[in-house]
Scaffold this motif. Structure first.
Motif, mmCIF file in Angstrom:
data_model
loop_
_atom_site.group_PDB
_atom_site.id
_atom_site.type_symbol
_atom_site.label_atom_id
_atom_site.label_comp_id
_atom_site.label_asym_id
_atom_site.label_seq_id
_atom_site.Cartn_x
_atom_site.Cartn_y
_atom_site.Cartn_z
ATOM 1 N N TRP A 129 0.882 -1.171 0.000
ATOM 2 C CA TRP A 129 0.000 0.000 0.000
ATOM 3 C C TRP A 129 0.913 1.213 0.000
ATOM 4 O O TRP A 129 2.038 1.166 0.500
ATOM 5 N N GLY A 130 0.485 2.312 -0.550
ATOM 6 C CA GLY A 130 1.368 3.436 -0.784
ATOM 7 C C GLY A 130 1.846 4.214 0.422
ATOM 8 O O GLY A 130 2.816 4.946 0.316
ATOM 9 N N GLU A 131 1.180 4.100 1.571
ATOM 10 C CA GLU A 131 1.596 4.909 2.713
ATOM 11 C C GLU A 131 3.090 4.749 2.956
ATOM 12 O O GLU A 131 3.638 3.650 2.917
ATOM 13 N N GLU A 132 3.713 5.848 3.250
ATOM 14 C CA GLU A 132 5.167 5.910 3.315
ATOM 15 C C GLU A 132 5.770 4.961 4.344
ATOM 16 O O GLU A 132 6.859 4.432 4.122
ATOM 17 N N HIS A 133 5.064 4.683 5.448
ATOM 18 C CA HIS A 133 5.617 3.756 6.437
ATOM 19 C C HIS A 133 5.674 2.326 5.893
ATOM 20 O O HIS A 133 6.353 1.476 6.462
ATOM 21 N N ASN A 134 5.003 2.055 4.777
ATOM 22 C CA ASN A 134 5.080 0.742 4.138
ATOM 23 C C ASN A 134 6.303 0.614 3.225
ATOM 24 O O ASN A 134 6.508 -0.437 2.625
ATOM 25 N N TYR A 135 7.095 1.675 3.114
ATOM 26 C CA TYR A 135 8.335 1.612 2.331
ATOM 27 C C TYR A 135 9.413 1.057 3.268
ATOM 28 O O TYR A 135 10.262 1.772 3.785
ATOM 29 N N THR A 136 9.339 -0.239 3.471
ATOM 30 C CA THR A 136 10.201 -0.937 4.428
ATOM 31 C C THR A 136 11.582 -1.199 3.813
ATOM 32 O O THR A 136 11.806 -0.960 2.628
ATOM 33 N N ASP A 137 12.483 -1.736 4.612
ATOM 34 C CA ASP A 137 13.796 -2.114 4.101
ATOM 35 C C ASP A 137 13.672 -3.156 2.989
ATOM 36 O O ASP A 137 14.438 -3.133 2.026
ATOM 37 N N ALA A 138 12.690 -4.072 3.116
ATOM 38 C CA ALA A 138 12.475 -5.090 2.078
ATOM 39 C C ALA A 138 12.026 -4.439 0.769
ATOM 40 O O ALA A 138 12.444 -4.860 -0.312
ATOM 41 N N VAL A 139 11.185 -3.412 0.845
ATOM 42 C CA VAL A 139 10.757 -2.693 -0.356
ATOM 43 C C VAL A 139 11.942 -1.893 -0.906
ATOM 44 O O VAL A 139 12.214 -1.915 -2.110
ATOM 45 N N LYS A 140 12.666 -1.202 -0.035
ATOM 46 C CA LYS A 140 13.813 -0.398 -0.468
ATOM 47 C C LYS A 140 14.851 -1.255 -1.195
ATOM 48 O O LYS A 140 15.467 -0.803 -2.162
ATOM 49 N N ALA A 141 15.011 -2.500 -0.767
ATOM 50 C CA ALA A 141 15.988 -3.402 -1.385
ATOM 51 C C ALA A 141 15.645 -3.706 -2.845
ATOM 52 O O ALA A 141 16.496 -4.192 -3.588
ATOM 53 N N GLN A 142 14.417 -3.398 -3.278
ATOM 54 C CA GLN A 142 13.998 -3.679 -4.655
ATOM 55 C C GLN A 142 14.098 -2.463 -5.576
ATOM 56 O O GLN A 142 13.619 -2.485 -6.705
ATOM 57 N N GLU A 143 14.744 -1.406 -5.100
ATOM 58 C CA GLU A 143 14.905 -0.214 -5.937
ATOM 59 C C GLU A 143 15.771 -0.517 -7.157
ATOM 60 O O GLU A 143 16.816 -1.146 -7.040
ATOM 61 N N LEU A 144 15.330 -0.028 -8.311
ATOM 62 C CA LEU A 144 16.163 -0.068 -9.510
ATOM 63 C C LEU A 144 17.194 1.053 -9.455
ATOM 64 O O LEU A 144 18.283 0.929 -9.987
ATOM 65 N N GLY A 145 16.805 2.158 -8.843
ATOM 66 C CA GLY A 145 17.720 3.281 -8.721
ATOM 67 C C GLY A 145 16.992 4.558 -8.367
ATOM 68 O O GLY A 145 15.767 4.593 -8.248
ATOM 69 N N ARG A 146 17.807 5.609 -8.203
ATOM 70 C CA ARG A 146 17.302 6.936 -7.866
ATOM 71 C C ARG A 146 17.952 7.961 -8.782
ATOM 72 O O ARG A 146 19.127 7.839 -9.112
ATOM 73 N N GLY A 147 17.166 8.935 -9.175
ATOM 74 C CA GLY A 147 17.671 10.040 -9.981
ATOM 75 C C GLY A 147 17.282 11.349 -9.335
ATOM 76 O O GLY A 147 16.428 11.382 -8.445
ATOM 77 N N LYS A 148 17.901 12.430 -9.767
ATOM 78 C CA LYS A 148 17.626 13.746 -9.184
ATOM 79 C C LYS A 148 17.128 14.703 -10.261
ATOM 80 O O LYS A 148 17.619 14.685 -11.391
ATOM 81 N N VAL A 149 16.142 15.512 -9.888
ATOM 82 C CA VAL A 149 15.569 16.519 -10.776
ATOM 83 C C VAL A 149 15.342 17.804 -9.988
ATOM 84 O O VAL A 149 15.286 17.791 -8.761
ATOM 85 N N LYS A 150 15.203 18.902 -10.689
ATOM 86 C CA LYS A 150 14.986 20.207 -10.059
ATOM 87 C C LYS A 150 13.515 20.599 -10.139
ATOM 88 O O LYS A 150 12.896 20.478 -11.181
ATOM 89 N N PRO A 151 12.946 21.073 -9.035
ATOM 90 C CA PRO A 151 11.572 21.587 -9.086
ATOM 91 C C PRO A 151 11.563 23.011 -9.645
ATOM 92 O O PRO A 151 12.578 23.704 -9.623
ATOM 93 N N GLU A 152 10.408 23.414 -10.145
ATOM 94 C CA GLU A 152 10.212 24.779 -10.631
ATOM 95 C C GLU A 152 9.028 25.367 -9.885
ATOM 96 O O GLU A 152 8.083 24.659 -9.549
ATOM 97 N N ALA A 153 9.050 26.656 -9.653
ATOM 98 C CA ALA A 153 7.920 27.346 -9.022
ATOM 99 C C ALA A 153 6.923 27.754 -10.102
ATOM 100 O O ALA A 153 7.309 28.118 -11.211
ATOM 101 N N MET A 154 5.646 27.668 -9.762
ATOM 102 C CA MET A 154 4.579 28.111 -10.664
ATOM 103 C C MET A 154 3.841 29.268 -9.997
ATOM 104 O O MET A 154 3.691 29.274 -8.773
ATOM 105 N N LYS A 155 3.367 30.193 -10.790
ATOM 106 C CA LYS A 155 2.628 31.332 -10.237
ATOM 107 C C LYS A 155 1.195 30.954 -9.887
ATOM 108 O O LYS A 155 0.657 31.384 -8.883
#
Length: 187
Positions: A129-155
C-alpha cells in the motif's frame, strides 16, 4: 463432471487469463472501494519512441492545506507521489527515467521532495500500500535506482495533484510546484 476431469487430464488445466499488463493496479479495495476514495485514481498513457507507457496514480487535493514541504509531504522524506497505492508505471519497452535504467515491466514510483532538488525512485515492488511507512527495508531493497531533478515554481496554484506527459518528460504539478522528470527510451 467425469468428462471435464478426463479433458483436464488429457489437455491440462485451462489457461488462466492474463491480466492486462497496462491495467491500473488497485489494492485494498475491500476496505477502501474506488468509488469511496477521497482522492480519485487517474492514469495517463503515452509513447516513448516505440514503448507504450501507462502511469496510474491517486490524485489528492489541497483543500486549503500546505502539502509539499508541509506536514503531509515534508521535504527530505519519501512520498508515494500521489495517494492511496504508490504511483505505478507500466512499460512494454525499456525506459530511462531520471537516469535510472528501467526494463519493460511494472514499477512503483516514489519521490523525495526537496526545496531545490527532488529524488525520483523507481522500484520493482508493487504490492505494498502506498503509505510511506510501508516503504520498508524489504521494499527499499527492490529499488532499480534513484535520480535527481529540479523543481520549478509556478505562479498559478494547482489544486489537485496532476501528472502529465510532455515529449521527453513526466510532469508533476501540485500547489505551486512543477517537477519535470526526464523519460527517454532505454536500451
Amino acid at each position: 463432471m467425469l468428462l471435464i476431469a478426463m479433458l483436464v487430464s488429457l489437455l491440462g488445466p485451462a489457461p488462466v487469463p492474463v491480466a492486462d499488463p497496462n491495467a491500473c493496479i488497485t489494492m485494498n479495495t475491500e476496505k477502501l472501494p474506488l468509488n469511496k476514495r477521497v482522492s480519485p485514481l487517474d492514469s495517463i498513457s503515452f509513447k516513448v519512441e516505440k514503448s507504450n507507457v501507462k502511469l496510474c496514480y491517486g490524485r489528492p487535493s489541497l483543500k486549503g492545506r500546505n502539502m509539499i514541504g508541509g506536514e503531509a509531504v515534508p521535504y527530505g522524506k519519501i512520498w508515494r507521489t500521489g495517494s492511496n497505492e504508490p504511483t505505478m508505471i507500466h512499460t512494454d519497452g525499456p525506459l530511462d527515467i531520471a537516469g535510472v535504467k528501467v526494463p519493460a515491466g511494472t514499477y512503483s514510483i516514489y519521490t523525495v521532495p526537496g526545496e531545490k532538488e527532488w529524488e525520483v525512485i523507481v522500484n520493482k515492488s508493487i504490492t505494498q500500500w502506498g503509505e510511506e511507512h510501508n516503504y520498508t527495508d524489504a521494499v527499499k531493497a527492490q529499488e532499480l535506482g534513484r535520480g535527481k531533478v529540479k523543481p520549478e515554481a509556478m505562479k498559478t496554484p494547482v489544486e489537485m495533484f496532476t501528472i502529465t506527459s510532455e515529449p521527453g518528460f513526466l510532469v508533476l504539478q501540485w500547489e505551486t510546484t512543477r517537477v519535470k522528470i526526464p523519460v527517454t527510451a532505454g536500451s
